[in-house]
Design a protein around this motif. Structure first.
Motif, PDB file in Angstrom:
ATOM      1  N   LYS A   1      71.591  17.337 -16.767  1.00  0.00           N
ATOM      2  CA  LYS A   1      71.338  16.283 -17.759  1.00  0.00           C
ATOM      3  C   LYS A   1      70.185  15.394 -17.287  1.00  0.00           C
ATOM      4  CE  LYS A   1      75.309  14.989 -19.800  1.00  0.00           C
ATOM      5  NZ  LYS A   1      76.492  14.172 -20.064  1.00  0.00           N
ATOM      6  N   ASN A   2      70.165  15.093 -15.969  1.00  0.00           N
ATOM      7  CA  ASN A   2      69.101  14.285 -15.380  1.00  0.00           C
ATOM      8  C   ASN A   2      67.745  14.976 -15.580  1.00  0.00           C
ATOM      9  OD1 ASN A   2      67.332  13.706 -12.786  1.00  0.00           O
ATOM     10  ND2 ASN A   2      68.677  11.942 -13.058  1.00  0.00           N
ATOM     11  N   ILE A   3      67.707  16.261 -15.332  1.00  0.00           N
ATOM     12  CA  ILE A   3      66.465  17.034 -15.464  1.00  0.00           C
ATOM     13  C   ILE A   3      66.026  17.087 -16.928  1.00  0.00           C
ATOM     14  CG2 ILE A   3      65.500  19.369 -15.197  1.00  0.00           C
ATOM     15  CD1 ILE A   3      66.390  18.791 -12.381  1.00  0.00           C
ATOM     16  N   SER A   4      67.006  17.236 -17.833  1.00  0.00           N
ATOM     17  CA  SER A   4      66.674  17.384 -19.263  1.00  0.00           C
ATOM     18  C   SER A   4      66.072  16.114 -19.864  1.00  0.00           C
ATOM     19  CB  SER A   4      67.904  17.823 -20.062  1.00  0.00           C
ATOM     20  OG  SER A   4      68.823  16.768 -20.173  1.00  0.00           O
ATOM     21  N   LYS A   5      66.120  14.998 -19.139  1.00  0.00           N
ATOM     22  CA  LYS A   5      65.467  13.773 -19.620  1.00  0.00           C
ATOM     23  C   LYS A   5      63.948  13.958 -19.670  1.00  0.00           C
ATOM     24  CE  LYS A   5      68.925  10.741 -17.490  1.00  0.00           C
ATOM     25  NZ  LYS A   5      69.162   9.830 -16.349  1.00  0.00           N
ATOM     26  N   HIS A   6      63.432  14.893 -18.850  1.00  0.00           N
ATOM     27  CA  HIS A   6      61.975  15.031 -18.735  1.00  0.00           C
ATOM     28  C   HIS A   6      61.433  16.433 -19.008  1.00  0.00           C
ATOM     29  CE1 HIS A   6      62.074  10.987 -17.225  1.00  0.00           C
ATOM     30  NE2 HIS A   6      62.854  11.340 -16.234  1.00  0.00           N
ATOM     31  N   ILE A   7      62.263  17.474 -18.788  1.00  0.00           N
ATOM     32  CA  ILE A   7      61.804  18.845 -19.052  1.00  0.00           C
ATOM     33  C   ILE A   7      62.963  19.665 -19.629  1.00  0.00           C
ATOM     34  CG2 ILE A   7      59.973  18.882 -17.289  1.00  0.00           C
ATOM     35  CD1 ILE A   7      61.900  20.472 -15.458  1.00  0.00           C
ATOM     36  N   SER A   8      62.617  20.757 -20.312  1.00  0.00           N
ATOM     37  CA  SER A   8      63.637  21.671 -20.853  1.00  0.00           C
ATOM     38  C   SER A   8      63.628  22.949 -20.032  1.00  0.00           C
ATOM     39  CB  SER A   8      63.317  22.031 -22.300  1.00  0.00           C
ATOM     40  OG  SER A   8      63.378  20.881 -23.094  1.00  0.00           O
ATOM     41  N   LEU A   9      64.817  23.411 -19.681  1.00  0.00           N
ATOM     42  CA  LEU A   9      64.955  24.642 -18.906  1.00  0.00           C
ATOM     43  C   LEU A   9      65.712  25.676 -19.723  1.00  0.00           C
ATOM     44  CD1 LEU A   9      66.141  23.175 -15.449  1.00  0.00           C
ATOM     45  CD2 LEU A   9      63.802  23.788 -16.117  1.00  0.00           C
ATOM     46  N   ASP A  10      65.331  26.945 -19.552  1.00  0.00           N
ATOM     47  CA  ASP A  10      66.149  27.998 -20.149  1.00  0.00           C
ATOM     48  C   ASP A  10      67.264  28.350 -19.150  1.00  0.00           C
ATOM     49  OD1 ASP A  10      65.172  29.910 -18.253  1.00  0.00           O
ATOM     50  OD2 ASP A  10      63.514  30.452 -19.585  1.00  0.00           O
TER      51      ASP A  10
ATOM     52  N   PRO B   1      56.935  26.109 -12.767  1.00  0.00           N
ATOM     53  CA  PRO B   1      55.921  25.049 -12.665  1.00  0.00           C
ATOM     54  C   PRO B   1      56.260  23.749 -13.390  1.00  0.00           C
ATOM     55  CG  PRO B   1      54.871  27.158 -13.080  1.00  0.00           C
ATOM     56  CD  PRO B   1      56.355  27.384 -13.204  1.00  0.00           C
ATOM     57  N   LYS B   2      57.099  23.813 -14.412  1.00  0.00           N
ATOM     58  CA  LYS B   2      57.438  22.567 -15.122  1.00  0.00           C
ATOM     59  C   LYS B   2      58.168  21.562 -14.229  1.00  0.00           C
ATOM     60  CE  LYS B   2      59.948  25.225 -18.073  1.00  0.00           C
ATOM     61  NZ  LYS B   2      60.753  25.568 -19.255  1.00  0.00           N
ATOM     62  N   PHE B   3      58.709  22.033 -13.079  1.00  0.00           N
ATOM     63  CA  PHE B   3      59.336  21.092 -12.150  1.00  0.00           C
ATOM     64  C   PHE B   3      58.305  20.167 -11.500  1.00  0.00           C
ATOM     65  CE2 PHE B   3      63.343  23.371 -12.451  1.00  0.00           C
ATOM     66  CZ  PHE B   3      64.238  22.310 -12.366  1.00  0.00           C
ATOM     67  N   GLU B   4      57.043  20.593 -11.468  1.00  0.00           N
ATOM     68  CA  GLU B   4      56.008  19.671 -10.978  1.00  0.00           C
ATOM     69  C   GLU B   4      55.940  18.452 -11.888  1.00  0.00           C
ATOM     70  OE1 GLU B   4      52.682  21.240  -8.310  1.00  0.00           O
ATOM     71  OE2 GLU B   4      52.558  22.445 -10.150  1.00  0.00           O
ATOM     72  N   ARG B   5      56.043  18.681 -13.178  1.00  0.00           N
ATOM     73  CA  ARG B   5      56.057  17.572 -14.139  1.00  0.00           C
ATOM     74  C   ARG B   5      57.283  16.687 -13.905  1.00  0.00           C
ATOM     75  NH1 ARG B   5      55.207  15.288 -19.126  1.00  0.00           N
ATOM     76  NH2 ARG B   5      57.073  14.947 -20.371  1.00  0.00           N
ATOM     77  N   PHE B   6      58.452  17.324 -13.739  1.00  0.00           N
ATOM     78  CA  PHE B   6      59.679  16.553 -13.541  1.00  0.00           C
ATOM     79  C   PHE B   6      59.554  15.637 -12.322  1.00  0.00           C
ATOM     80  CE2 PHE B   6      63.760  15.923 -11.438  1.00  0.00           C
ATOM     81  CZ  PHE B   6      64.454  15.240 -12.438  1.00  0.00           C
ATOM     82  N   PHE B   7      59.184  16.202 -11.176  1.00  0.00           N
ATOM     83  CA  PHE B   7      59.128  15.388  -9.965  1.00  0.00           C
ATOM     84  C   PHE B   7      57.960  14.403  -9.977  1.00  0.00           C
ATOM     85  CE2 PHE B   7      62.227  18.479  -8.445  1.00  0.00           C
ATOM     86  CZ  PHE B   7      63.147  17.612  -7.888  1.00  0.00           C
ATOM     87  N   ARG B   8      56.887  14.718 -10.709  1.00  0.00           N
ATOM     88  CA  ARG B   8      55.810  13.730 -10.873  1.00  0.00           C
ATOM     89  C   ARG B   8      56.349  12.505 -11.608  1.00  0.00           C
ATOM     90  NH1 ARG B   8      53.016  12.615 -15.194  1.00  0.00           N
ATOM     91  NH2 ARG B   8      53.320  14.647 -16.192  1.00  0.00           N
ATOM     92  N   ILE B   9      57.110  12.743 -12.666  1.00  0.00           N
ATOM     93  CA  ILE B   9      57.680  11.620 -13.429  1.00  0.00           C
ATOM     94  C   ILE B   9      58.658  10.827 -12.561  1.00  0.00           C
ATOM     95  CG2 ILE B   9      59.171  11.018 -15.398  1.00  0.00           C
ATOM     96  CD1 ILE B   9      57.841  13.439 -16.876  1.00  0.00           C
ATOM     97  N   ILE B  10      59.519  11.523 -11.817  1.00  0.00           N
ATOM     98  CA  ILE B  10      60.477  10.852 -10.928  1.00  0.00           C
ATOM     99  C   ILE B  10      59.728   9.972  -9.915  1.00  0.00           C
ATOM    100  CG2 ILE B  10      62.142  11.270  -9.039  1.00  0.00           C
ATOM    101  CD1 ILE B  10      63.365  11.784 -11.741  1.00  0.00           C
TER     102      ILE B  10
END
Length: 195
Positions: free
Chosen positions: A7-16, A119-128
């Motif tokens: 749920k925490n991750i889904s605040k910023h990116i969508s995962l399959d 690679p979308k985790f780079e976006r997630f951790f950049r936002i964090i």
């Protein structure tokens, strides 16, 4: 319990489903008991931690043994010694459990793997990291510009569910005041609420 981190991750990116499974496979679950240190000063900082339950505190201890609380992490928060984690340097901070807690740990090596494979985790951790930087900048400005009483009220608003579970001494060290002065502030607040 892993629903909370997803749920925490889904605040910023969508995962399959495949990405979720891969991410969860990289995490190490750890139960920590009250007062246990999950990171000690000078230890290599190998993990970023996600708090599933409980409260963690990051603090700096000077050469005279005086503690300064840098941050608290409650359920649904991330915590590490960021400079030391990113640069793989000895820790400047200690991170301790203020109560029995459950955390998920992601190692630096697994984080780098995650960046390559999803690679979308780079976006997630950049936002964090951006949010953490903003939070610390605002806290620094508050410490320079606001009276201690206002900083205490802001603290209550930031950690409403945890304020009764954190020792007064630790709250005072976060606010940069003495426990005695915090007591005076709290007494004044109680008097005002009865008037």
């Amino acid at each position: 319990m892993k629903d909370l981190i997803l749920k925490n991750i889904s605040k910023h990116i969508s995962l399959d489903c495949q990405e979720e499974s891969y991410f969860l496979s990289l995490l190490k679950e750890k139960k920590v008991i009250k007062k246990e240190l999950i990171l000690e000063h000078q230890q290599t900082c190998n993990y970023i931690h996600f708090v599933q339950s409980g409260i963690l505190r990051a603090f700096y201890m000077d050469s005279s043994g005086k503690e300064s609380t840098i941050m608290f992490a409650v359920s649904d928060w991330w915590i590490t010694d960021m400079y030391c984690f990113i640069n793989q340097k000895p820790a400047m901070l200690n991170i301790e459990a203020l109560e029995d807690s459950s955390i998920l740990q992601l190692s630096k090596d697994h984080l780098e793997e995650l960046y390559l494979k999803v690679p979308k985790f780079e976006r997630f951790f950049r936002i964090i990291m951006q949010n953490a930087y903003i939070r610390e900048q605002l806290r620094t400005i508050e410490n320079l510009s606001l009276p201690a009483e206002e900083r205490y009220y802001n603290f209550i608003n930031k950690y409403p569910e945890a304020v009764k579970r954190i020792k007064q001494k630790q709250i005072a060290s976060y606010l940069g005041i003495t426990p005695e002065f915090l007591s005076i502030i709290k007494t004044g607040k109680q008097k005002n609420s009865f008037s």
